[in-house]
Motif scaffolding. Sequence first.
Motif, PDB file in Angstrom:
ATOM      1  N   THR A  65       0.982  -1.138  -0.063  1.00 42.11           N
ATOM      2  CA  THR A  65       0.364   0.235  -0.119  1.00 42.11           C
ATOM      3  C   THR A  65       0.745   1.307  -0.262  1.00 42.11           C
ATOM      4  O   THR A  65       1.605   1.162   0.417  1.00 42.11           O
ATOM      5  CB  THR A  65      -1.031   0.182   1.053  1.00 42.11           C
ATOM      6  OG1 THR A  65      -1.735   0.859   0.979  1.00 42.11           O
ATOM      7  CG2 THR A  65      -0.423   0.133   2.718  1.00 42.11           C
ATOM      8  N   MET A  67       1.364   5.093   1.512  1.00 39.09           N
ATOM      9  CA  MET A  67       1.283   5.889   2.340  1.00 39.09           C
ATOM     10  C   MET A  67      -0.027   6.810   2.159  1.00 39.09           C
ATOM     11  O   MET A  67      -0.849   7.249   3.033  1.00 39.09           O
ATOM     12  CB  MET A  67       2.527   5.991   2.925  1.00 39.09           C
ATOM     13  CG  MET A  67       2.656   6.823   4.396  1.00 39.09           C
ATOM     14  SD  MET A  67       1.338   6.274   5.949  1.00 39.09           S
ATOM     15  CE  MET A  67       2.625   5.908   6.980  1.00 39.09           C
ATOM     16  N   GLY A  74      -2.732   5.355   4.251  1.00 37.13           N
ATOM     17  CA  GLY A  74      -1.749   4.085   4.423  1.00 37.13           C
ATOM     18  C   GLY A  74      -1.594   2.863   5.787  1.00 37.13           C
ATOM     19  O   GLY A  74      -2.183   1.918   5.686  1.00 37.13           O
ATOM     20  N   LEU A  75      -1.355   4.244   6.099  1.00 32.39           N
ATOM     21  CA  LEU A  75      -1.396   3.308   7.944  1.00 32.39           C
ATOM     22  C   LEU A  75      -3.072   2.693   8.318  1.00 32.39           C
ATOM     23  O   LEU A  75      -2.647   1.716   8.656  1.00 32.39           O
ATOM     24  CB  LEU A  75      -0.915   4.516   8.696  1.00 32.39           C
ATOM     25  CG  LEU A  75      -1.002   4.327  10.168  1.00 32.39           C
ATOM     26  CD1 LEU A  75       0.089   3.570  10.721  1.00 32.39           C
ATOM     27  CD2 LEU A  75      -0.372   6.075  11.607  1.00 32.39           C
ATOM     28  N   LEU A  78      -3.727   0.334   6.410  1.00 30.53           N
ATOM     29  CA  LEU A  78      -3.247  -1.103   7.172  1.00 30.53           C
ATOM     30  C   LEU A  78      -3.844  -1.635   8.672  1.00 30.53           C
ATOM     31  O   LEU A  78      -3.509  -3.170   8.297  1.00 30.53           O
ATOM     32  CB  LEU A  78      -0.893  -0.873   7.470  1.00 30.53           C
ATOM     33  CG  LEU A  78      -0.845  -1.318   8.386  1.00 30.53           C
ATOM     34  CD1 LEU A  78       0.227  -2.688   7.961  1.00 30.53           C
ATOM     35  CD2 LEU A  78       0.721  -0.655   9.065  1.00 30.53           C
ATOM     36  N   VAL A  92       4.162  -1.010   3.080  1.00 32.67           N
ATOM     37  CA  VAL A  92       3.756   0.436   2.848  1.00 32.67           C
ATOM     38  C   VAL A  92       5.140   0.796   2.004  1.00 32.67           C
ATOM     39  O   VAL A  92       6.531   0.945   2.644  1.00 32.67           O
ATOM     40  CB  VAL A  92       3.914   1.214   4.930  1.00 32.67           C
ATOM     41  CG1 VAL A  92       3.778   2.095   4.462  1.00 32.67           C
ATOM     42  CG2 VAL A  92       2.541   0.146   5.572  1.00 32.67           C
ATOM     43  N   THR A  94       6.526   4.425   0.751  1.00 33.49           N
ATOM     44  CA  THR A  94       5.954   6.326   0.947  1.00 33.49           C
ATOM     45  C   THR A  94       6.772   7.261   0.070  1.00 33.49           C
ATOM     46  O   THR A  94       8.322   6.296   0.245  1.00 33.49           O
ATOM     47  CB  THR A  94       5.955   6.304   2.225  1.00 33.49           C
ATOM     48  OG1 THR A  94       6.067   7.740   2.764  1.00 33.49           O
ATOM     49  CG2 THR A  94       7.051   6.241   3.466  1.00 33.49           C
ATOM     50  N   CYS A 105       3.966   2.369  11.576  1.00 38.11           N
ATOM     51  CA  CYS A 105       3.998   1.314  11.077  1.00 38.11           C
ATOM     52  C   CYS A 105       4.043   0.140  10.696  1.00 38.11           C
ATOM     53  O   CYS A 105       3.733  -0.562  11.365  1.00 38.11           O
ATOM     54  CB  CYS A 105       4.875   1.400   8.808  1.00 38.11           C
ATOM     55  SG  CYS A 105       3.311   3.279   8.037  1.00 38.11           S
ATOM     56  N   ALA A 110       3.508  -3.182   9.991  1.00 35.53           N
ATOM     57  CA  ALA A 110       3.594  -3.519   8.417  1.00 35.53           C
ATOM     58  C   ALA A 110       4.614  -4.514   8.345  1.00 35.53           C
ATOM     59  O   ALA A 110       5.433  -4.577   9.881  1.00 35.53           O
ATOM     60  CB  ALA A 110       4.171  -1.897   8.655  1.00 35.53           C
ATOM     61  N   CYS A 113       8.024  -1.235   5.755  1.00 36.17           N
ATOM     62  CA  CYS A 113       7.857  -0.025   5.286  1.00 36.17           C
ATOM     63  C   CYS A 113       9.148   0.448   4.243  1.00 36.17           C
ATOM     64  O   CYS A 113      10.572   0.856   4.514  1.00 36.17           O
ATOM     65  CB  CYS A 113       7.801   0.994   6.188  1.00 36.17           C
ATOM     66  SG  CYS A 113       7.208   3.172   5.919  1.00 36.17           S
TER      67      CYS A 113
END
Length: 135
Positions: A65, A67, A74-75, A78, A92, A94, A105, A110, A113
């Motif tokens: 995903t 962010m 995104g958070l 998640l 994630v 970003t 995250c 997650a 990240c």
Amino acid sequence: MSAADAEGATQACAVPRVLVVDDERDMLEILQDFFESEGYAVAVADSGERAIELCKHGTFDVAITDMRMPGIDGLHTLIGLRQLDPRLPVIVVTGYASDDTEQRCRNAGAFECIQKPVDLDDLLRLVGAAVQARN
């Protein structure tokens, strides 16, 4: 072969399913084409809300995903995905990474990240590791 052995063999032969979440259509198409060419089954969602809806009706081996997206970021995507499937590895991506973002995250579960721009070969290895971790 027992039923459990048959189920395990079926899962081992199943094509891993990737859920890609991004509000940018170009990125969705690039990642979908790339992962399909690598043998993955890919579902795409152009929002966090759509991703959560897809996860309610199907299972995935890994989710990727973005962010920053309109609506659910995104958070929160998640968090929503992990509430539906606590074992789902979520990566994630970003372009605006900070230690705080990465820590939030990770605290939300997650798998990883990573920062943009994304190296597709690195992402492929990460997705493979996530699928292995799930299984």
